[in-house]
Design a protein around this motif. Structure first.
Motif, short mmCIF file in Angstrom:
data_model
loop_
_atom_site.label_atom_id
_atom_site.label_comp_id
_atom_site.label_asym_id
_atom_site.label_seq_id
_atom_site.Cartn_x
_atom_site.Cartn_y
_atom_site.Cartn_z
N THR A 1 -2.93 6.60 0.58
CA THR A 1 -1.61 6.81 0.71
C THR A 1 -1.00 8.23 -0.11
O THR A 1 -0.35 8.84 0.54
CB THR A 1 -0.72 5.61 -0.16
OG1 THR A 1 -1.31 4.69 0.53
CG2 THR A 1 0.78 5.85 -0.52
N TYR A 2 -1.71 8.58 -1.03
CA TYR A 2 -1.19 9.66 -2.14
C TYR A 2 -2.17 10.78 -2.12
O TYR A 2 -2.06 11.70 -2.56
CB TYR A 2 -1.26 9.22 -3.75
CG TYR A 2 -0.44 8.20 -3.84
CD1 TYR A 2 0.92 8.19 -3.70
CD2 TYR A 2 -0.82 6.76 -4.12
CE1 TYR A 2 2.13 7.21 -3.42
CE2 TYR A 2 0.37 5.74 -4.30
CZ TYR A 2 1.68 5.77 -3.96
OH TYR A 2 2.26 5.03 -4.16
N ARG A 3 -3.09 10.63 -0.91
CA ARG A 3 -4.10 11.72 -0.85
C ARG A 3 -4.55 12.36 -1.98
O ARG A 3 -4.70 13.60 -2.23
CB ARG A 3 -3.35 13.02 0.09
CG ARG A 3 -2.79 12.45 1.48
CD ARG A 3 -2.89 13.70 2.48
NE ARG A 3 -1.83 14.64 1.77
CZ ARG A 3 -0.82 14.89 1.83
NH1 ARG A 3 -0.04 14.19 2.80
NH2 ARG A 3 -0.07 15.85 1.36
N TRP B 1 0.99 -1.08 0.10
CA TRP B 1 -0.24 0.00 -0.04
C TRP B 1 0.72 1.28 0.18
O TRP B 1 0.42 2.21 -0.68
CB TRP B 1 -1.05 -0.24 1.21
CG TRP B 1 -2.00 -1.14 1.22
CD1 TRP B 1 -2.37 -1.66 -0.04
CD2 TRP B 1 -2.84 -1.65 2.27
NE1 TRP B 1 -3.32 -2.47 0.34
CE2 TRP B 1 -3.38 -2.79 1.73
CE3 TRP B 1 -2.73 -1.60 3.72
CZ2 TRP B 1 -4.31 -3.68 2.33
CZ3 TRP B 1 -3.21 -2.26 4.48
CH2 TRP B 1 -4.16 -3.35 4.03
N LEU B 2 1.87 1.19 0.62
CA LEU B 2 2.98 2.35 0.59
C LEU B 2 3.79 2.40 -0.72
O LEU B 2 3.94 3.54 -1.23
CB LEU B 2 4.09 2.49 1.86
CG LEU B 2 4.81 3.54 1.84
CD1 LEU B 2 4.20 4.77 2.19
CD2 LEU B 2 5.79 3.31 2.90
N GLY C 1 0.47 12.97 -1.90
CA GLY C 1 0.87 12.35 -0.29
C GLY C 1 2.17 11.65 -0.67
O GLY C 1 2.38 11.26 -2.00
N ALA C 2 2.76 11.15 0.20
CA ALA C 2 4.15 10.10 0.05
C ALA C 2 5.07 10.77 -0.76
O ALA C 2 5.69 10.15 -1.73
CB ALA C 2 3.44 8.73 -0.48
N VAL D 1 10.26 9.46 -3.55
CA VAL D 1 8.98 8.57 -3.51
C VAL D 1 9.21 7.41 -2.94
O VAL D 1 10.23 6.64 -3.28
CB VAL D 1 8.35 8.71 -4.75
CG1 VAL D 1 7.63 10.05 -5.09
CG2 VAL D 1 9.13 8.18 -5.99
N TRP D 2 8.47 6.63 -2.46
CA TRP D 2 8.50 5.39 -1.91
C TRP D 2 8.45 4.20 -3.14
O TRP D 2 7.57 4.17 -3.69
CB TRP D 2 7.46 4.82 -0.86
CG TRP D 2 7.79 5.74 0.39
CD1 TRP D 2 7.09 6.73 0.80
CD2 TRP D 2 8.96 5.55 1.35
NE1 TRP D 2 7.43 7.24 1.92
CE2 TRP D 2 8.59 6.46 2.55
CE3 TRP D 2 9.90 4.61 1.39
CZ2 TRP D 2 9.43 6.49 3.55
CZ3 TRP D 2 10.66 4.76 2.57
CH2 TRP D 2 10.23 5.60 3.49
N TRP D 3 9.51 3.47 -3.27
CA TRP D 3 9.36 2.06 -3.89
C TRP D 3 10.04 0.71 -3.05
O TRP D 3 10.39 1.05 -2.10
CB TRP D 3 10.41 2.19 -5.11
CG TRP D 3 10.02 3.44 -6.09
CD1 TRP D 3 10.95 4.51 -6.36
CD2 TRP D 3 8.95 3.43 -7.21
NE1 TRP D 3 10.17 5.33 -7.24
CE2 TRP D 3 9.30 4.67 -7.91
CE3 TRP D 3 8.18 2.46 -7.24
CZ2 TRP D 3 8.24 4.95 -8.73
CZ3 TRP D 3 7.07 2.96 -8.38
CH2 TRP D 3 7.18 4.21 -9.06
#
Length: 279
Positions: free
Chosen positions: A54-56, A20-21, A96-97, A122-124
């Motif tokens: 997660t990304y609003r 999810w993140l 977001g994120a 950004v998250w990967w």
């Protein structure tokens, strides 16, 4: 067993948090001009509920009307200058994120500095090789812990509150309204995105105005200037409350003091009213 915000988190749930993140493809919001300049293919796919939180996506600037869904490989293939501009645009558009390198380099590692412009990233999944170290920090970033372990007496008049207190949901959707209804005995309410109408119907049929803060069964309801209900929480006695701060997968059903919940929920234009359970 991992503990986050004072709550046990299974390895299975932790694995879902990673997805999810850092899903295999994540949305980047751009204008038509930016999509053309950066050679980004866009599409109108509907984000999942977890993507939404997660990304609003509900807060993204409307002028960024196009969405490019990129995998990590596709992102890495972009020229570095394009990646840097794309990430900065996400910050500008309130996606977001998009955390700061300065905050996370110590926890994640120096590779976050190389991802884009050295300031934001950004998250990967490649950055989440130690999820038990990173995810608790992400989830607890803006939240205080659940204090359910401090409760000495659980009210028998609220049949499910002890079962629910100090638990994370199985995904995005479950919210404050369903949490209150479920704690009062409504089966299944904790697992759905409970919208205003059924909550208002339940409130009208099972409560009346009034109630005290220090006894179990007082439903706190916050309404905006249009009288729309925005948040709800439930007293469980001895100065404690149970509530879920949002519908996000990151927010647990947690116990806090009445004063803590009131303070955390204070919002300009919102007014608090109390209802006591009947029947």
């Amino acid at each position: 067993m991992l503990t986050v915000l004072g709550i046990d988190v299974s390895s299975e749930l932790l694995d879902r948090w990673v997805d999810w993140l850092a899903p295999d493809e994540q949305p980047f919001f751009v204008t038509k001009k930016q999509a053309t300049a950066w050679t980004l293919a866009t599409d109108d796919r509907e984000p999942s509920r977890e993507d939404r939180d997660t990304y609003r996506t509900y807060a993204v600037d409307r002028k960024a009307a196009r969405t490019a869904w990129l995998s990590e490989a596709a992102y890495d293939d972009l020229p570095k200058a394009t990646r840097a501009a794309l990430v900065r645009a996400q910050v500008d558009y309130d996606r977001g994120a998009v955390p700061t390198v300065r905050k996370w380099a110590r926890i994640v590692g120096p590779e976050v500095r190389q991802q884009a412009d050295g300031h934001r990233f950004v998250w990967w999944k490649s950055l989440l090789r130690e999820p038990a170290r990173v995810l608790p920090e992400v989830v607890s970033e803006d939240l205080g812990p659940s204090r359910h372990a401090e409760v000495r007496t659980w009210p028998t008049s609220l049949p499910r509150v002890r079962e629910l207190a100090g638990t994370f949901p199985d995904g995005s959707g479950p919210n404050c309204f369903g949490t209150v209804m479920a704690a009062c005995g409504v089966e299944g309410a904790e697992s759905v995105w409970m919208v205003r109408e059924p909550f208002e119907e339940w409130l009208a049929n099972h409560t009346e105005l009034g109630g005290k803060d220090d006894v179990p069964g007082t439903v706190f309801v916050w309404r905006d200037t249009a009288r729309l209900v925005q948040h709800a929480a439930l007293t469980i006695g001895d100065g404690w409350m149970v509530h879920k701060p949002s519908q996000s997968w990151m927010t647990p059903r947690k116990v806090r003091t009445v004063a803590e919940v009131k303070r955390a929920t204070r919002t300009a234009g919102w007014r608090l009213e109390r209802h006591k359970l009947i029947g």
